[in-house]
Design a protein around this motif. Sequence first.
Motif, PDB file in Angstrom:
ATOM      1  N   ILE A 318      11.732   9.469 -20.949  1.00  0.00           N
ATOM      2  CA  ILE A 318      12.449   8.311 -21.219  1.00  0.00           C
ATOM      3  C   ILE A 318      11.586   7.188 -21.478  1.00  0.00           C
ATOM      4  O   ILE A 318      10.602   7.070 -21.121  1.00  0.00           O
ATOM      5  N   CYS A 323      14.869   1.932 -22.912  1.00  0.00           N
ATOM      6  CA  CYS A 323      15.961   2.296 -22.163  1.00  0.00           C
ATOM      7  C   CYS A 323      16.598   1.044 -21.796  1.00  0.00           C
ATOM      8  O   CYS A 323      15.761   0.189 -21.193  1.00  0.00           O
ATOM      9  N   CYS A 329      22.972   8.825 -19.448  1.00  0.00           N
ATOM     10  CA  CYS A 329      22.122  10.032 -19.605  1.00  0.00           C
ATOM     11  C   CYS A 329      22.538  10.611 -17.984  1.00  0.00           C
ATOM     12  O   CYS A 329      22.624  11.920 -17.726  1.00  0.00           O
ATOM     13  N   CYS A 333      24.377  14.472 -17.416  1.00  0.00           N
ATOM     14  CA  CYS A 333      23.468  15.472 -16.878  1.00  0.00           C
ATOM     15  C   CYS A 333      24.090  16.389 -16.066  1.00  0.00           C
ATOM     16  O   CYS A 333      24.579  16.132 -15.070  1.00  0.00           O
ATOM     17  N   CYS A 358      20.843  14.612 -22.159  1.00  0.00           N
ATOM     18  CA  CYS A 358      20.281  13.159 -21.995  1.00  0.00           C
ATOM     19  C   CYS A 358      19.888  12.750 -23.366  1.00  0.00           C
ATOM     20  O   CYS A 358      20.386  11.467 -24.003  1.00  0.00           O
ATOM     21  N   GLN A 359      19.145  13.546 -24.088  1.00  0.00           N
ATOM     22  CA  GLN A 359      18.472  12.990 -25.272  1.00  0.00           C
ATOM     23  C   GLN A 359      19.729  13.136 -26.242  1.00  0.00           C
ATOM     24  O   GLN A 359      19.651  12.374 -27.099  1.00  0.00           O
ATOM     25  N   CYS A 362      22.185   9.851 -25.613  1.00  0.00           N
ATOM     26  CA  CYS A 362      21.682   8.574 -25.128  1.00  0.00           C
ATOM     27  C   CYS A 362      22.217   7.850 -26.593  1.00  0.00           C
ATOM     28  O   CYS A 362      21.903   7.944 -27.602  1.00  0.00           O
ATOM     29  N   VAL A 367      15.673   8.651 -25.156  1.00  0.00           N
ATOM     30  CA  VAL A 367      15.219  10.048 -24.713  1.00  0.00           C
ATOM     31  C   VAL A 367      14.461  10.869 -25.647  1.00  0.00           C
ATOM     32  O   VAL A 367      15.123  11.100 -26.767  1.00  0.00           O
TER      33      VAL A 367
END
Length: 380
Positions: A318, A323, A329, A333, A358-359, A362, A367
């Motif tokens: 992160i 962020c 995220c 998850c 998460c990537q 986002c 991420v």
Amino acid sequence: MADVSILKCDAYEYDLVWEAVEKSFENLGGFERFISSGDRVLLKPNLLAAKKPGEATTTHPLVIRVLADFIQARGAACTIGDSPGGPFSNTMLRGVYRATGMETAAKESGAALNKNFKHFEKDTPNGFVLKKLTLADMINDADKIICVAKLKTHGMMTYTGAVKNMFGLVPGVSKMEYHLNLSDYDMFADALIDVCMGAPPVISFIDGIVGMEGRGPAAGSPFNSRLLLASPSPYHLDHAACRIIGLKTDEVPVLRRLVRHGIIAGDFSDINTCGANIEDYLLPSFDVPRTSRAMNLTRLPQFARRFINKHVQTRPVIDKKTCVSCDVCNESCPAKAISKKNNKTSIELGGCIRCYCCQELCPHKAVGIYSPLLSKIMRL
């Protein structure tokens, strides 16, 4: 032998895209080979998230509009539908349809937007890892499915195209269950193949007019590929696309498994490129990720798990400057390995299954994916 049409298309201009779509059908045996007058057709784009068309994250709305116009002009009906990450609901999809330009594409073409948010179970006894699928009920409202994918890289699966696009027919949060239960990349690739076979498209397109390189599928950079690809076989279509962007067959889990199952030939000998020379379309400067396979560490002692997680495994990281602690995220998850303390988001690597949801989801591109030195050396 599978036919794959490869055509240049320099820009998202209506006449250029229409010409490429028309020629694609001609190359592959004619429109009537796939769609009949009176058919109900589901156009299945990649609508990963509520991203603007210029970000190259989602299938461009002009490609969808042209396909809808083309199909409806020949007497068939069209619905545009997908199930992005997150809840599969009218509220969620309304924002995605609007941001991605699908609302406008539907309005201008007269096509419908899917408003059926039910799901059903389908037995797939011949599936490689999934003997039962949870699928969006919208496919039951259609006689034919056309896959309209985006040419993109992918942090977990290296590449995302036609086969993975069909994973969007798994509704909303059910995707998280598949990620959690099938964290091994080859097993997850088999699951993607199972979904594609369980809801097969009659023809697949890949929108590579502008693709995405680098940190795909959502945080990468647009790349002017200037290509529209099509095939009756989503499997061979992906094989051709990967060759064009410089990925070897064994670097892509889905292709690796397709070869293992005998669905495609690893040496490209089972593809007819419809008179085109694929060497003329190669994109050597396309930035593709070199991701490691996820490792199952559950049976290793704790000290070994810590060492591998820190020094060997690729992992999500992160960017604390980017962020904003929006919690997307954490909500996306599958392993519940993300937490927030004192308004700071962190990832517990011991519980991370390297699915990179998460990537992928986002909204602020905060991420990234980090490859330790040992991981890079092991891939040489």
